[in-house]
Design an enzyme around this catalytic site. Structure first.
Site, PDB file in Angstrom:
ATOM      1  N   HIS A  77       0.954  -1.109   0.011  1.00 42.56           N
ATOM      2  CA  HIS A  77       0.037   0.028  -0.079  1.00 42.56           C
ATOM      3  C   HIS A  77       0.989   1.341  -0.029  1.00 42.56           C
ATOM      4  O   HIS A  77       2.169   1.118   0.150  1.00 42.56           O
ATOM      5  CB  HIS A  77      -0.838  -0.035   1.397  1.00 42.56           C
ATOM      6  CG  HIS A  77      -0.040   0.323   2.426  1.00 42.56           C
ATOM      7  ND1 HIS A  77       0.583  -0.835   3.193  1.00 42.56           N
ATOM      8  CD2 HIS A  77       0.067   1.327   3.161  1.00 42.56           C
ATOM      9  CE1 HIS A  77       1.290  -0.455   4.098  1.00 42.56           C
ATOM     10  NE2 HIS A  77       1.053   0.912   4.243  1.00 42.56           N
TER      11      HIS A  77
ATOM     12  N   HIS B  13       5.692   6.441  -1.081  1.00 43.34           N
ATOM     13  CA  HIS B  13       6.362   5.248  -1.142  1.00 43.34           C
ATOM     14  C   HIS B  13       5.457   3.837  -1.011  1.00 43.34           C
ATOM     15  O   HIS B  13       4.432   4.068  -0.382  1.00 43.34           O
ATOM     16  CB  HIS B  13       7.739   5.145  -0.553  1.00 43.34           C
ATOM     17  CG  HIS B  13       7.594   5.074   0.945  1.00 43.34           C
ATOM     18  ND1 HIS B  13       7.284   6.182   1.810  1.00 43.34           N
ATOM     19  CD2 HIS B  13       7.601   3.886   1.596  1.00 43.34           C
ATOM     20  CE1 HIS B  13       7.231   5.631   2.989  1.00 43.34           C
ATOM     21  NE2 HIS B  13       7.422   4.336   2.978  1.00 43.34           N
TER      22      HIS B  13
END
Length: 181
Positions: free
Chosen positions: A37, A120
């Site tokens: 995620h 990220h």
């Protein structure tokens, strides 16, 4: 108490692309594919009542669906690597969604840790006891893939997640989903 965050679930083909990178890792503990995620806002440990109150403010967010891209690998935590991550291009729509989620969290009365938003996707975690040789291999691995082809992926929803800490890795479960227009 619920350990929670708001994030974006990774969709195909990004998951397959990230899995190929994970399969080549020279060291570390890869994040499970179901747990890949992009965190928009980390909330930490919160009483269930606060999380319940946050759901309505998140549901009020209106933002368009968009596309963003994976854009290289980075090792986080300096000389003692703790995380290998795939960088995500900070598209204007992604930054706007992040700001809207932050505003919703504040409207719900929740304090947030002050953190710079660095989009990220965590690919692997490393033990503090990672050997010097493994650190060298890891740096070589990341450097050798720092220019891998940028992979575009759609973002058509964001989610409120619960994070369950286990002895080895965190496991995530979606508590609520919020579609983007």
């Amino acid at each position: 108490m619920i350990r929670a965050f708001v994030g974006i679930e990774m969709a195909e083909p990004a998951v397959s692309h990230l899995r190929m990178l994970q399969d080549r890792l020279p060291a570390g503990c890869p994040v499970g594919l179901q747990d890949l995620h992009l965190t928009l806002v980390f909330l930490g440990d919160r009483p269930e009542a606060e999380i319940a109150g946050l759901r309505a403010t998140l549901a009020a967010i209106r933002a368009p669906a968009f596309r963003t891209r994976l854009a290289g690998l980075e090792i986080l935590a300096g000389s003692r690597p703790r995380v290998l991550a795939a960088s995500v291009t900070p598209e204007p729509e992604l930054l706007e969604l992040h700001e809207k989620v932050c505003a919703a969290v504040r409207r719900a009365g929740l304090a947030m840790p002050q953190r710079r938003f660095r989009p990220h996707v965590t690919l692997a975690r490393f033990s503090p006891a990672l050997s010097g040789e493994d650190r060298r291999h890891l740096r070589g691995f990341a450097a050798g893939r720092s220019d891998y082809p940028a992979l575009e992926f759609p973002v058509d929803a964001f989610h409120l997640y619960r994070s369950n800490l286990t002895e080895s890795v965190p496991m995530h479960a979606i508590l609520a989903s919020y579609p983007l227009a």
